[in-house]
Design a protein around this motif. Structure first.
Motif, PDB file in Angstrom:
ATOM      1  N   LEU A   6     149.617  -4.901  54.353  1.00 46.39           N
ATOM      2  CA  LEU A   6     148.613  -5.342  55.336  1.00 46.39           C
ATOM      3  C   LEU A   6     147.221  -5.467  54.730  1.00 46.39           C
ATOM      4  O   LEU A   6     146.424  -6.287  55.170  1.00 46.39           O
ATOM      5  CB  LEU A   6     148.589  -4.346  56.505  1.00 46.39           C
ATOM      6  N   ALA A   7     146.913  -4.626  53.729  1.00 45.85           N
ATOM      7  CA  ALA A   7     145.565  -4.652  53.140  1.00 45.85           C
ATOM      8  C   ALA A   7     145.431  -5.721  52.066  1.00 45.85           C
ATOM      9  O   ALA A   7     144.330  -6.019  51.612  1.00 45.85           O
ATOM     10  CB  ALA A   7     145.227  -3.282  52.544  1.00 45.85           C
ATOM     11  N   SER A   8     146.554  -6.311  51.667  1.00 44.00           N
ATOM     12  CA  SER A   8     146.533  -7.254  50.548  1.00 44.00           C
ATOM     13  C   SER A   8     145.810  -8.549  50.896  1.00 44.00           C
ATOM     14  O   SER A   8     145.901  -9.049  52.010  1.00 44.00           O
ATOM     15  CB  SER A   8     147.981  -7.562  50.157  1.00 44.00           C
ATOM     16  N   LEU A   9     145.142  -9.095  49.905  1.00 42.27           N
ATOM     17  CA  LEU A   9     144.452 -10.376  50.103  1.00 42.27           C
ATOM     18  C   LEU A   9     145.462 -11.470  50.462  1.00 42.27           C
ATOM     19  O   LEU A   9     145.134 -12.431  51.138  1.00 42.27           O
ATOM     20  CB  LEU A   9     143.666 -10.738  48.833  1.00 42.27           C
ATOM     21  N   LYS A  10     146.702 -11.267  50.033  1.00 45.77           N
ATOM     22  CA  LYS A  10     147.746 -12.261  50.336  1.00 45.77           C
ATOM     23  C   LYS A  10     148.072 -12.268  51.830  1.00 45.77           C
ATOM     24  O   LYS A  10     148.523 -13.265  52.373  1.00 45.77           O
ATOM     25  CB  LYS A  10     149.018 -11.937  49.549  1.00 45.77           C
ATOM     26  N   ALA A  11     147.853 -11.131  52.497  1.00 45.06           N
ATOM     27  CA  ALA A  11     148.208 -11.013  53.919  1.00 45.06           C
ATOM     28  C   ALA A  11     147.286 -11.859  54.789  1.00 45.06           C
ATOM     29  O   ALA A  11     147.697 -12.395  55.805  1.00 45.06           O
ATOM     30  CB  ALA A  11     148.159  -9.562  54.362  1.00 45.06           C
ATOM     31  N   GLN A  12     146.040 -11.947  54.429  1.00 49.66           N
ATOM     32  CA  GLN A  12     145.099 -12.781  55.168  1.00 49.66           C
ATOM     33  C   GLN A  12     143.838 -13.010  54.354  1.00 49.66           C
ATOM     34  O   GLN A  12     143.601 -12.323  53.364  1.00 49.66           O
ATOM     35  CB  GLN A  12     144.762 -12.164  56.536  1.00 49.66           C
ATOM     36  N   THR A  13     143.039 -13.986  54.782  1.00 49.03           N
ATOM     37  CA  THR A  13     141.786 -14.209  54.077  1.00 49.03           C
ATOM     38  C   THR A  13     140.772 -13.204  54.609  1.00 49.03           C
ATOM     39  O   THR A  13     141.047 -12.451  55.530  1.00 49.03           O
ATOM     40  CB  THR A  13     141.281 -15.655  54.293  1.00 49.03           C
ATOM     41  N   LYS A  14     139.604 -13.225  54.027  1.00 46.18           N
ATOM     42  CA  LYS A  14     138.568 -12.222  54.310  1.00 46.18           C
ATOM     43  C   LYS A  14     138.461 -11.799  55.778  1.00 46.18           C
ATOM     44  O   LYS A  14     138.386 -12.623  56.676  1.00 46.18           O
ATOM     45  CB  LYS A  14     137.226 -12.821  53.886  1.00 46.18           C
ATOM     46  N   THR A  15     138.454 -10.515  55.989  1.00 45.75           N
ATOM     47  CA  THR A  15     138.337  -9.993  57.353  1.00 45.75           C
ATOM     48  C   THR A  15     136.874  -9.729  57.693  1.00 45.75           C
ATOM     49  O   THR A  15     136.131  -9.196  56.868  1.00 45.75           O
ATOM     50  CB  THR A  15     139.119  -8.669  57.466  1.00 45.75           C
ATOM     51  N   ILE A  16     136.507 -10.072  58.915  1.00 43.83           N
ATOM     52  CA  ILE A  16     135.164  -9.726  59.396  1.00 43.83           C
ATOM     53  C   ILE A  16     135.341  -8.584  60.392  1.00 43.83           C
ATOM     54  O   ILE A  16     136.156  -8.689  61.316  1.00 43.83           O
ATOM     55  CB  ILE A  16     134.489 -10.952  60.032  1.00 43.83           C
ATOM     56  N   ILE A  17     134.633  -7.505  60.173  1.00 41.85           N
ATOM     57  CA  ILE A  17     134.751  -6.362  61.070  1.00 41.85           C
ATOM     58  C   ILE A  17     133.451  -6.184  61.846  1.00 41.85           C
ATOM     59  O   ILE A  17     132.379  -5.998  61.259  1.00 41.85           O
ATOM     60  CB  ILE A  17     135.150  -5.101  60.285  1.00 41.85           C
ATOM     61  N   GLU A  18     133.594  -6.275  63.155  1.00 46.40           N
ATOM     62  CA  GLU A  18     132.402  -6.201  64.007  1.00 46.40           C
ATOM     63  C   GLU A  18     132.163  -4.781  64.472  1.00 46.40           C
ATOM     64  O   GLU A  18     133.058  -4.134  65.012  1.00 46.40           O
ATOM     65  CB  GLU A  18     132.571  -7.126  65.213  1.00 46.40           C
TER      66      GLU A  18
END
Ligand code: PEP
Ligand code: MN
Length: 270
Positions: A6-18
């Motif tokens: 889940l933490a891998s860059l392959k799992a998704q592109t950059k996360t924005i945390i509000e």
């Protein structure tokens, strides 16, 4: 990296945390405040000062993980109530460290971001507990931990169902004694190729010296960090914890000005 799903860059592109109006992973976020909440006056004065210099969030420890049991342990609930008041008066979202699984759910009523400190990075019960809530978590790197171990700890939180994890490089123990820890800025750039989670830098605990905080903050910006967490005290000489590494509000105002300038320069250049 093995087992990083889940933490891998392959799992998704950059996360924005509000965190309230603050967007980690999108804007460069500067968190500032005392090591420990010591009194209402001290915290409100620091909050006012760092807000007027442009800080985006307030930090302050209410539960302090001290090396000696005889040192100031923090004000606990009283400290969290002071932080709540500082949030109200300054408008800054607040971050504070949680030390105990029993405190996780009720602490969320007082803070916007829960910090897991270096000493608890691999406290797996605590990681699972903060994974069960939706309050964002600031996961500091353990002082003896590898990048892989650190990322696995983020994976613990994500796999329990809380996707809001921000990483914080705060220095690791090496043979060097001139600095309190050794700031591993390569870990920041490495995390950028391994994970989609935002990564911030703590130039305060990593150096333990006020004179090194500005240069390391600028270096953190250059390494691609998403923000900084810096200790500021209205009277460092009288601070109840970490007095040798606290910036004055004036030093902080100079730092944030130079940091944001460099960040803007980099955004326009790259
Ligand atoms: C802190 O930020 O208050 C702190 C104790 O830091 P660390 O866990 O990185 O030592
Ligand atoms: Mn501190």
């Amino acid at each position: 990296m093995q087992n990083i799903k889940l933490a891998s860059l392959k799992a998704q592109t950059k996360t924005i945390i509000e965190v309230g109006p603050v967007k980690f992973g999108q804007d460069f976020v500067v968190i500032a405040g005392p090591c420990s909440v010591e009194s209402e006056n001290q915290t409100l004065e620091i909050a006012r000062a760092v807000k007027s210099s442009g800080a985006h969030m307030l930090r302050g420890g209410a539960f302090k993980p001290r090396t000696s049991p005889y040192n100031f342990q923090g004000l606990g609930l009283k400290g969290l109530k002071i932080l709540e008041k500082a949030r109200e008066t300054s408008g800054l979202p607040v971050v504070s460290e949680v030390l105990d699984t029993r405190d996780v759910s009720w602490m969320c009523e007082y803070v916007d971001l829960l910090q897991i400190g270096a000493r608890n990075m691999q406290n797996f019960s605590l990681l699972k507990e903060v994974g069960k809530i939706q309050t964002p978590v600031l996961l500091k790197r353990g002082m003896y931990s590898t990048i892989s171990e650190w990322l696995n700890c983020a994976e613990y939180i994500l796999s329990e169902g809380n996707p809001h994890v921000i990483l914080c490089e705060r220095g690791i123990r090496t043979f060097e004694t001139y600095t309190r820890n050794t700031l591993d800025l390569s870990a920041v750039s490495a995390m950028k190729e391994l994970t989609h989670l935002p990564v911030i830098v703590d130039p305060t605990h990593s150096t333990g010296r006020t004179s090194l905080i500005l240069p390391m903050s600028l270096a953190a910006v250059a390494a691609g960090a998403d923000g900084l967490i810096v200790e500021v005290h209205n009277n460092p000489a009288l601070a109840l914890s970490d007095k040798d590494q606290a910036l004055t509000p004036y030093q902080f105002s100079e730092l944030i000005g130079r940091v944001m300038n460099l960040r803007a320069f980099m955004e326009n250049t790259y």
